[in-house]
Design an enzyme around this catalytic site. Sequence first.
Site, PDB file in Angstrom:
ATOM      1  CG  HIS A  36      -0.405   0.359   2.503  1.00 55.38           C
ATOM      2  ND1 HIS A  36      -0.059  -0.579   3.436  1.00 55.38           N
ATOM      3  CD2 HIS A  36      -0.144   1.560   3.070  1.00 55.38           C
ATOM      4  CE1 HIS A  36       0.395   0.022   4.522  1.00 55.38           C
ATOM      5  NE2 HIS A  36       0.365   1.328   4.328  1.00 55.38           N
ATOM      6  CG  ASP A  39      -0.079  -3.855   2.721  1.00 56.24           C
ATOM      7  OD1 ASP A  39       0.084  -3.376   1.596  1.00 56.24           O
ATOM      8  OD2 ASP A  39      -0.195  -3.161   3.751  1.00 56.24           O
ATOM      9  CB  SER A  54       3.255   1.150   6.766  1.00 61.25           C
ATOM     10  OG  SER A  54       2.214   1.022   7.688  1.00 61.25           O
TER      11      SER A  54
END
Length: 376
Positions: A103, A135, A212
Site C-alpha cells: 500500500h 500487503d 509501514s
Amino acid sequence: MPFVGVATGVSSENPTRRRVLRTVGTVAAIGGIGVGASVAQDGQDEDGESNGQGEGDATGEYTAVYRDTIGSVVLVTVTGPRGGGGLGSGFVIDDQHVVTNDHVVSNATDDGVELQFNTEEWRTASIVGTDPYSDLAVLRVENMPDAASELSIVDREPAIGQEVLALGNPLGLDASISQGIVSGVDRVLPSPSGFSIPAAIQTDAPVNPGNSGGPLVSLEGEVFGVVFAGAGQAIGFAISPRLANRVVPALIEDDTYEHPYMGVAVQPVGPEIADAVGLEDATGVLVTEVVPDAPADGVLEPAVPARRGSGDVIVAIDGEQIQNQAQLLSYLALETAPDDTVELTVVRNGDQQSVEVTLEARPEPRLPQTPIEPAP
C-alpha cells in the site's frame, strides 16, 4: 458473510487506517471472503533523513541495534499519477532489493519511487513485484549504498513477551526507533485487497503512519515482521516473518505470488452454535457461506439461518485441530499452496466426517482506485 466484491460492515470508500483496524478480530476471510476495506496510504510529511547525529556515545543494547541496522532502513517517497505524494518505510534484504508494504507504493508512477538512506544518499527504485493480499512489495535498487547491509527475516514466530524494536519514519520523522514487546501472534488483519492477512504479529512498540514497510527487529537485529500499521491505543501490527519468507522470494523471482483459495466464509463456534450442531466443546469454525464455483462448492455445506444446527463445522485440517478462524487462515496461508488437496474434518448434522478440498489460486483482487493522499 461477504464475498469478494460484495460490501461488508466496513466501508470500501477509502476508510481511514484507524477505522479499518477496528475490524481486527471480526470474521476472517478464508480464501475468497474479504473485509471489503482499503488501507490508507501511509503518513505524509516533509522528507529528510538522519545523518547519524543524535546517537551520542551511548552504549546500551537499543543503541547498538540501532547503529547496526538503521543504515539498512529507508524512507520510501512516492509520486502518484496526479502529482500527489506519500511516504513510508522499507528495509534492505540483499544487495539490490528492498522490502516495503504494497500500500506504500501501489499508486506510484513508473519512476515515482525514491529511497533515502540514513547516510543522506538517494536512490531511484523500480517496483519488482507487489502482493496486495499480504500487503508486501519488493523494490529493486541499482548501486546500493555501502552502509546498507542486508537484514535477515527469520523463519519463525517471535515469542510473546519478546522485546522488539520498530525502525522507520513515523509521520515522516526520519530514522526513528521505538521499543516494545511482542504482544500477540496469529492475529488476522484486513488488507487493501478485501481479503485478510493471516498470522500477523501484534506489538506495543509505537508505530504510526510512515512506519509501514519498516522492520520490526529483535535485539539481535533479526527481522521479526514487516510493520503494517498502528491501530492506536498502544497497539501496532507487523506482517508475519513466515508469510514474508513465502511471498518475498516469489515476488523477486516471478513478480507475483499465488495464495491458496478455498472459497468459504466462516465464523467462530460459540456455546450456542456448539449446542445446536452437537459439539461437546465450543471449538472449530462454522461455514456460513461458500463461493459459487470455488473449490469448496459442492464439498462443504454452509449454514442456513432458518435451520438451527445446519452447516459444516470445520474442526481440523490435515489432522491439525482448528479452534478458530485465525488458525484455519494461518494454516492455509503458511502450510498450503494452490493445487494442494487438504483433508478437512467436519461435523455435519451431528456426525464427524472427512472431506477433501483441492485448493486453487485466489482470483485477482478488486482494489479500490484510491489516489495517494497528499502530503500536508
